[in-house]
Design a protein around this motif. Sequence first.
Motif, PDB file in Angstrom:
ATOM      1  N   HIS A 208       0.838  -1.211   0.000  1.00 31.51           N
ATOM      2  CA  HIS A 208       0.000   0.000   0.000  1.00 31.51           C
ATOM      3  C   HIS A 208       0.868   1.254   0.000  1.00 31.51           C
ATOM      4  O   HIS A 208       2.001   1.240   0.475  1.00 31.51           O
ATOM      5  N   VAL A 209       0.298   2.350  -0.500  1.00 27.30           N
ATOM      6  CA  VAL A 209       0.934   3.663  -0.396  1.00 27.30           C
ATOM      7  C   VAL A 209       0.107   4.498   0.578  1.00 27.30           C
ATOM      8  O   VAL A 209      -1.096   4.659   0.391  1.00 27.30           O
ATOM      9  N   ILE A 210       0.769   4.994   1.614  1.00 28.79           N
ATOM     10  CA  ILE A 210       0.098   5.854   2.590  1.00 28.79           C
ATOM     11  C   ILE A 210       0.519   7.287   2.280  1.00 28.79           C
ATOM     12  O   ILE A 210       1.672   7.673   2.509  1.00 28.79           O
ATOM     13  N   GLY A 211      -0.384   8.055   1.692  1.00 27.16           N
ATOM     14  CA  GLY A 211      -0.062   9.415   1.276  1.00 27.16           C
ATOM     15  C   GLY A 211      -0.396   9.617  -0.197  1.00 27.16           C
ATOM     16  O   GLY A 211      -0.713   8.682  -0.915  1.00 27.16           O
ATOM     17  N   GLU A 212      -0.310  10.861  -0.654  1.00 26.20           N
ATOM     18  CA  GLU A 212      -0.685  11.215  -2.024  1.00 26.20           C
ATOM     19  C   GLU A 212       0.539  11.259  -2.931  1.00 26.20           C
ATOM     20  O   GLU A 212       1.490  11.994  -2.668  1.00 26.20           O
ATOM     21  N   VAL A 213       0.539  10.451  -4.014  1.00 28.72           N
ATOM     22  CA  VAL A 213       1.665  10.447  -4.958  1.00 28.72           C
ATOM     23  C   VAL A 213       1.209  10.668  -6.408  1.00 28.72           C
ATOM     24  O   VAL A 213       2.034  10.826  -7.300  1.00 28.72           O
ATOM     25  N   ASP A 214      -0.079  10.686  -6.655  1.00 27.29           N
ATOM     26  CA  ASP A 214      -0.613  10.810  -8.021  1.00 27.29           C
ATOM     27  C   ASP A 214      -0.172  12.130  -8.673  1.00 27.29           C
ATOM     28  O   ASP A 214      -0.378  13.209  -8.118  1.00 27.29           O
ATOM     29  N   GLY A 215       0.491  12.026  -9.834  1.00 23.19           N
ATOM     30  CA  GLY A 215       0.955  13.195 -10.569  1.00 23.19           C
ATOM     31  C   GLY A 215       2.164  13.879  -9.966  1.00 23.19           C
ATOM     32  O   GLY A 215       2.541  14.975 -10.386  1.00 23.19           O
ATOM     33  N   THR A 230      13.633  -4.714  -3.472  1.00 17.52           N
ATOM     34  CA  THR A 230      12.730  -3.975  -2.581  1.00 17.52           C
ATOM     35  C   THR A 230      12.438  -2.590  -3.141  1.00 17.52           C
ATOM     36  O   THR A 230      11.285  -2.142  -3.204  1.00 17.52           O
ATOM     37  N   LEU A 231      13.507  -1.914  -3.569  1.00 16.22           N
ATOM     38  CA  LEU A 231      13.380  -0.563  -4.112  1.00 16.22           C
ATOM     39  C   LEU A 231      12.492  -0.546  -5.357  1.00 16.22           C
ATOM     40  O   LEU A 231      11.589   0.286  -5.486  1.00 16.22           O
ATOM     41  N   VAL A 232      12.735  -1.485  -6.267  1.00 16.91           N
ATOM     42  CA  VAL A 232      11.983  -1.527  -7.525  1.00 16.91           C
ATOM     43  C   VAL A 232      10.522  -1.922  -7.282  1.00 16.91           C
ATOM     44  O   VAL A 232       9.612  -1.396  -7.932  1.00 16.91           O
ATOM     45  N   ALA A 233      10.282  -2.806  -6.309  1.00 15.74           N
ATOM     46  CA  ALA A 233       8.900  -3.162  -5.949  1.00 15.74           C
ATOM     47  C   ALA A 233       8.149  -1.916  -5.474  1.00 15.74           C
ATOM     48  O   ALA A 233       6.990  -1.692  -5.840  1.00 15.74           O
ATOM     49  N   GLY A 234       8.836  -1.086  -4.692  1.00 12.61           N
ATOM     50  CA  GLY A 234       8.238   0.169  -4.229  1.00 12.61           C
ATOM     51  C   GLY A 234       8.002   1.136  -5.374  1.00 12.61           C
ATOM     52  O   GLY A 234       6.956   1.787  -5.443  1.00 12.61           O
ATOM     53  N   LEU A 238       4.515   2.857  -6.727  1.00  4.86           N
ATOM     54  CA  LEU A 238       4.347   4.307  -6.886  1.00  4.86           C
ATOM     55  C   LEU A 238       3.853   4.639  -8.294  1.00  4.86           C
ATOM     56  O   LEU A 238       2.985   5.490  -8.473  1.00  4.86           O
ATOM     57  N   LYS A 239       4.413   3.953  -9.285  1.00  4.37           N
ATOM     58  CA  LYS A 239       4.002   4.163 -10.677  1.00  4.37           C
ATOM     59  C   LYS A 239       2.532   3.783 -10.857  1.00  4.37           C
ATOM     60  O   LYS A 239       1.765   4.483 -11.515  1.00  4.37           O
ATOM     61  N   LYS A 240       2.161   2.670 -10.233  1.00  5.34           N
ATOM     62  CA  LYS A 240       0.770   2.191 -10.299  1.00  5.34           C
ATOM     63  C   LYS A 240      -0.200   3.209  -9.694  1.00  5.34           C
ATOM     64  O   LYS A 240      -1.344   3.335 -10.139  1.00  5.34           O
ATOM     65  N   HIS A 241       0.289   3.946  -8.683  1.00  8.72           N
ATOM     66  CA  HIS A 241      -0.548   4.950  -8.017  1.00  8.72           C
ATOM     67  C   HIS A 241      -0.395   6.336  -8.653  1.00  8.72           C
ATOM     68  O   HIS A 241      -0.803   7.340  -8.061  1.00  8.72           O
ATOM     69  N   GLY A 242       0.224   6.405  -9.835  1.00 11.93           N
ATOM     70  CA  GLY A 242       0.225   7.646 -10.608  1.00 11.93           C
ATOM     71  C   GLY A 242       1.415   8.569 -10.462  1.00 11.93           C
ATOM     72  O   GLY A 242       1.365   9.707 -10.934  1.00 11.93           O
ATOM     73  N   ALA A 243       2.503   8.110  -9.805  1.00 13.88           N
ATOM     74  CA  ALA A 243       3.695   8.965  -9.689  1.00 13.88           C
ATOM     75  C   ALA A 243       4.231   9.298 -11.075  1.00 13.88           C
ATOM     76  O   ALA A 243       4.377   8.416 -11.922  1.00 13.88           O
TER      77      ALA A 243
END
Length: 313
Positions: A208-215, A230-234, A238-243
Amino acid sequence: MKSELKILGGSSNEELLERICAYVNVSPTSVELSRFSDGEINFRIGETVRGHDVFVIQSTSTPVNDNFMELLIMIDALKRASANSIAVVMPYYGYARQDRKAKGRDPITAKLVANLLTVAGATRVLTVDLHAEQIQGFFDIPVDNLQAFPVFFKALKKYETFDKEKTVIVAPDVGAVKRARKIAEKFGVPMAILDKRRPKDNVAEALHVIGEVDGMTAIMFDDIIDTARTLVAGANLLKKHGAKKIISCATHGIFSGEALKILDDSPIDHVYVTDTIYHESLPEKISVVSIAPLLGEAIMRIRKNLSVSILFR
């Protein structure tokens, strides 16, 4: 005789030794480091250190055990040569991830390393971003755990362009929150946290991502990149959540196994690491920023009995 400052090092990171000496404005102390035919380490100091304050620069990175044994032999030689003080500068403290009993019958190897350094004759230890801060309590001698975030702050300000409204600092797990919060406060931007679980060693699943990362431009901060999984999984999460853009900063770039290829194929746009661990060459995606000015400043402050913690205020 007035006590002089002497700086010497082993074979783990000769470039960092040169950079620290250049910053402090002293020449590296002459040493001879070789091996006997059976692989045993042979070490000699090429000039007097009697009554002087000596700083030994040695990261216990790969090959970990060879570099650590080198360090112990150097400390022993300095003690027997009557050095006034022996401060061990371990930019990367090997075995730091074995800091507790995670399951029955586990060793606490980080404590064993602390014991060996002390018994060998170290009078002080300097390191950078210990994986677990409680390791300082494993020692009965002073330990300065320097923080790399000012170095990254300068590098990011210099090489990256940010919109504060569209930037977020990301802690890749709960353990990295304290580190990430400091840099978020420094930049004046919000923070997000990745929730992950670790089913076994060197394997992590970001959930899960706790916080806003979209855009947003997401800057991930951690102390170590080892296998990079671990880093790449994260980063994938983040990419999936719109970073929109992903930057990673980690103090110690171990890069074991296929880490460099994994990073190159990942959605991470750029990776920043320090030179606590020496690498002959790295892909274009990875930039190295030097920790030498921070270590050099700490060495001069210790030598003059000045505060070291003021460097991070």
